[in-house]
Motif scaffolding. Structure first.
Motif, short mmCIF file in Angstrom:
data_model
loop_
_atom_site.label_atom_id
_atom_site.label_comp_id
_atom_site.label_asym_id
_atom_site.label_seq_id
_atom_site.Cartn_x
_atom_site.Cartn_y
_atom_site.Cartn_z
N GLY A 101 7.39 5.64 1.72
CA GLY A 101 6.65 6.20 0.63
C GLY A 101 7.41 7.53 0.24
N GLU A 102 6.74 8.67 0.07
CA GLU A 102 7.00 9.99 -0.32
C GLU A 102 8.16 10.53 0.37
OE1 GLU A 102 5.95 11.87 -3.56
OE2 GLU A 102 6.20 9.56 -3.64
N ARG A 155 0.87 -1.31 0.06
CA ARG A 155 0.13 0.12 0.14
C ARG A 155 0.93 1.31 -0.04
NH1 ARG A 155 -1.85 1.63 6.06
NH2 ARG A 155 -0.04 0.54 7.21
N THR A 156 0.25 2.54 -0.36
CA THR A 156 0.86 3.78 -0.53
C THR A 156 0.71 4.30 0.90
OG1 THR A 156 0.83 3.90 -2.78
CG2 THR A 156 1.08 5.70 -1.50
N ALA A 170 4.61 0.26 0.00
CA ALA A 170 5.34 -0.04 -1.50
C ALA A 170 6.71 0.34 -1.44
CB ALA A 170 4.32 0.76 -2.29
N LYS A 171 7.11 1.53 -0.33
CA LYS A 171 8.49 1.92 -0.45
C LYS A 171 8.90 2.22 1.04
CE LYS A 171 9.29 4.69 -3.86
NZ LYS A 171 9.21 6.10 -4.78
N ASN A 218 2.95 7.15 3.77
CA ASN A 218 3.83 8.10 3.77
C ASN A 218 4.20 8.60 5.22
OD1 ASN A 218 3.93 8.48 0.57
ND2 ASN A 218 1.82 8.75 1.13
N LEU A 248 -2.27 13.72 -2.15
CA LEU A 248 -1.43 13.05 -1.16
C LEU A 248 -1.13 13.80 -0.05
CD1 LEU A 248 0.54 10.45 -0.78
CD2 LEU A 248 2.40 12.06 -1.69
#
Length: 323
Positions: A68-69, A17-18, A47-48, A20, A319
């Protein structure tokens, strides 16, 4: 000291999932920073995920992770001041500078130093000093990390670099075991500092038996979470542990844009600097927010008091950083 137990992976591939935000992790002993990243990524089904600078496997303590971001801003803490608690074994050397290497007792060991001797010697290391990076480090030589050469028994000449030691305090001295609290600038290798301190004390050298990072910039251990604690939480509790993305960027001045300017800068257009209180000089980096105080990213002051996008969140109008 026991190595950290890593929970078994589920055979079912998770849905990423995204999400942040910034997680301040208390990294356990025995795992690399990259391994910690992978575990946290799994726990959050993110996801990141990435880290802001490594801790050796034998080191514990504060390791900020970006999800995330937030990964777009992970390099901000690389140059930050840091604090450590380090335990030195005097009169011995390790091939790696810590307890993971081969340990050798030095014939140069002239007995255990006194507390007064330690206090006097440590004063020499406070301020800007020169330090030769260790062979067991990730610094590159001809495209390869130095530790690759070290593992093959090769020694590469390394130039000394200037580092800053802001403070060193003795926490305890028992026989040949010296425990220190150290505040230092970026690029400091505590393993090398331990060796140099041991040598200066007339012990021939020293190595680290324990190392714990207690602070980075404005963050400290009181704000951290452990892997075991995170594993025991539900998803909502885990998400509540995340700090907003802009917590990494507080050193940059904040600029609030009106609705139209925010839309334009998200689209990559140059906008007027709305700050009437203090005009920032050209080249300054600023934190950008919309009229609803939503973080948009980083901008840069350019000529004629204009602001250009520098590093923005993806789809900034939709976002939101975790609050």
């Amino acid at each position: 000291m026991l190595h950290a137990e890593i929970p078994p992976r589920s055979p079912i591939k998770p849905v990423r999932r995204t999400i942040n935000g910034v997680l301040l992790l208390d990294k356990p002993y025995g795992i690399s920073s990259n391994k910690a990243v992978q575990i946290v990524k799994r726990i959050f089904s993110a996801a990141k995920c990435g880290h802001t600078g490594t801790l050796d496997p034998m080191a514990t303590g504060l390791l900020p992770l970006c999800l995330g971001e937030a990964t777009k801003f992970s390099s901000v803490l690389l140059g930050a001041n840091k604090a450590y608690e380090a335990t030195l074994r005097l009169g011995f050397l390790s091939t790696t500078g810590d307890a993971e290497g081969e340990i050798t007792q030095l014939t140069a060991n002239a007995g255990n130093p006194t507390l007064s001797q330690c206090e006097q010697v440590l004063q020499r290391f406070i301020g800007k000093i020169m330090q030769v990076p260790p062979m067991y480090s990730a610094l590159k030589h001809q495209g390869k990390p130095l530790y690759v050469y070290a593992r093959n028994g090769k020694n590469i000449e390394r130039p000394a670099r200037e580092i800053a030691i802001h403070a060193i305090q003795i926490k305890s001295l028992i026989d040949n075991t010296l425990q220190l609290s150290i505040q230092c600038g970026t690029g400091t290798y505590i393993r090398t500092l331990a060796e140099d301190i041991g040598s200066a004390l007339g012990c021939g050298g020293a190595y680290l038996t324990q190392l714990r990072r207690t602070a980075i910039d404005r963050f400290d251990l009181s704000q951290t979470q452990t892997l075991s604690a995170l594993e025991a939480m539900n998803a909502d509790e885990q998400d509540a542990c995340l700090l907003p993305i802009d917590c990494l960027l507080q050193k940059f001045p904040a600029v609030v844009l009106d609705e139209q300017a925010a839309l334009h800068i998200v689209q990559g257009k140059i906008v007027a600097n709305p700050s009437d209180i203090s005009k920032l000089p050209e080249g300054n980096t600023v934190r950008l927010y919309d009229h609803q105080q939503q973080f948009l990213g980083l901008g840069e002051i350019i000529s004629e008091q204009k602001i250009a996008a520098k590093r923005m969140l993806a789809s900034s109008q939709l976002l939101k950083a975790v609050v």
